[in-house]
Structures are given as C-alpha cells and as structure tokens.
Design a protein around this motif. Sequence first.
Motif, short mmCIF file in Angstrom:
data_model
loop_
_atom_site.label_atom_id
_atom_site.label_comp_id
_atom_site.label_asym_id
_atom_site.label_seq_id
_atom_site.Cartn_x
_atom_site.Cartn_y
_atom_site.Cartn_z
N LEU A 9 -20.11 55.01 -18.09
CA LEU A 9 -19.22 56.14 -18.33
C LEU A 9 -19.77 57.10 -19.39
N LYS A 10 -20.83 56.68 -20.03
CA LYS A 10 -21.38 57.45 -21.15
C LYS A 10 -21.53 58.94 -20.83
N ASN A 11 -22.10 59.23 -19.66
CA ASN A 11 -22.38 60.64 -19.34
C ASN A 11 -21.38 61.28 -18.38
N ARG A 43 -15.76 59.55 -27.83
CA ARG A 43 -14.49 59.89 -27.16
C ARG A 43 -13.51 58.75 -27.40
N PHE A 55 -11.65 56.19 -24.49
CA PHE A 55 -12.15 54.82 -24.32
C PHE A 55 -11.14 53.79 -24.83
N ARG A 105 -21.41 51.88 -20.63
CA ARG A 105 -22.69 52.60 -20.46
C ARG A 105 -22.65 53.51 -19.25
N ILE A 164 -21.06 55.18 -28.26
CA ILE A 164 -20.50 55.82 -27.06
C ILE A 164 -18.99 55.94 -27.21
#
Lengths: 117, 117
Positions: free
Chosen positions: B97-99, A86, A90, B95, A82
């Motif tokens: 923020l993943k999408n 990005r 992150f 997790r 993940i």
Amino acid sequence: MNVFGDYVRQRRLELQETDAAFSLRKVAAAIDVEPSYLSKIERGEQPPPGEKTIIALAKELGEDPDALLALAGKVSEELLAIIRKRPKLFAQLIRDLKNMPDHAVLRLVREVRDGNW
Amino acid sequence: MNVFGDYVRQRRLELQETDAAFSLRKVAAAIDVEPSYLSKIERGEQPPPGEKTIIALAKELGEDPDALLALAGKVSEELLAIIRKRPKLFAQLIRDLKNMPDHAVLRLVREVRDGNW
DNA sequence: TGTAGTGTGTAGTATATACTACACACATGA
DNA sequence: TCATGTGTGTAGTATATACTACACACTACA
C-alpha cells in the motif's frame, strides 16, 4: 519466556548439524557482534539486539526478518516510516483488520497486489 | 525542523485565544508534566515526549492521537502489537500500500469496514 | 505595589538500549 | 600435549529516552 533467544538457538543448532558455519562464534562474526553477546541473547540473559542485528541474523539463519523482529517485540523502521506518512489511514486499516482471519487479510493483500485498485 | 513542537504550540495558542485553560502551565498540569518540560518540547529544545504523554496531549488539544504520534516519529504500541501478531501478513500489506494513493487505501478501509470479507 | 499567572533557564535524575572486551573452562583431533 | 574451536562469565561502556525540581523574569490587574 525467552521466545526470541530460544527460537534463534533452535534454528542455529538445526543448521549447525549439517554445517559448521553455524557455530555461535561463526554466526556472531557474520552478524558482527561479540560471541558472548549472542550467547547471552540466545539464553535470554540479554534482551534481543537492535533492528540491524536482528535483520542480519535473519538473513544468516534464512528467516523472515519481519517475523524475527516480531519475536523480538519490534516492527521494522521501514514499515513504521510508511505508517507515519499516513497515520490515520493506516491506523484505521490496521485496527479494522485486527480481528479478521488470516485468509481474509491474505485475500486483501492479493487483491491489492493484483492491482484492481 | 521542529515539526512536533511547532504544531503543538500553534494548536495550543489557537485554543488559548478563546480559552484560558490552554496556557502552557494549564496544559502541562492537565497532561501531568512540568511546565518547563512542555515549554522545551514546544520550542524543540527537547525531543517529543513519550507515547502516554503525547496521547494525553492529543486529547487535551482535540487532535488525533495517531497523527500526533506520527509527528513525533512514533507509532502507537497498540498498532505495533497488532502487527506483531501477524508480522508477515501486515508487512506485505503495508509495503504493497506504500505507493497507493489515499483514495485507494480509503476505499479498501471502507470495504473492510462494510464487512464484505 | 504586591500577587497571580505567564513562559523560560539551569541542573540535574532514573531507566533502558545496545552493545564491547577479555578471560575462562571444556572438548577434540593432530 | 597443545593448538584450535566451542560456548560462557564478568565487568564494564556509550547513548538515548523521558522526564523532575526549582528558580527566574516579565506582565497584568486589583
């Protein structure tokens, strides 16, 4: 300084007191490794195992996989993937949160989850 | 499928057009590896180098270290250490923020940075 | 025409990671 | 007393990671 092994052994012994399914051999079989290997890991004679094995172990012992991975000095490949999608975003976020107290980060998590975004 | 090497070579060649300090040999010397090794990496004959070398390369080429590490399929040890200190909290946040779209994450970063926390 | 610089090819090395296979010694209950 | 289960000791293996050392062929230019 054998945090991982000590933690696993302690948890396993706790569970073993009330359930014979938590002998070293049974647990080793459940997570599909040799008993001697698990023994060595618990005693810190071997470093922590790989991610797959740690996650299986966490499930077996009723522990949080991310927490157990962290004790092993690792971060799950799933999270890394993940981040890698990005990296700049992150990286900045994580560095900014480094010194924030838990409750602040938790508030953030909740706000994100509640979908005010 | 040699993203890392292709990217590095392209960036280096761009820079080399206006500055002779960016020959393969010069860059290799600057980041302290053998020229043949860098050559192989750029052509994908060898996998990407280690973290230290990638960061040195990023500095040399004026690239973002986190982005270059990501191209190499890695995440910096520095970030991993931050995550490992509070694995559950960060795991959940990442997790969640993943999408989320970039702009949402960015807004979050800014709010954190502005210290309304 | 030689020398300085370019990239590449060949052949390795050291260290770490993630385990297996099997034998051994001890305890316990049937 | 012996079969079953407990943990441990010894001696390996396969694969990946992160490189080095050095020779080679080609180009440009002085």
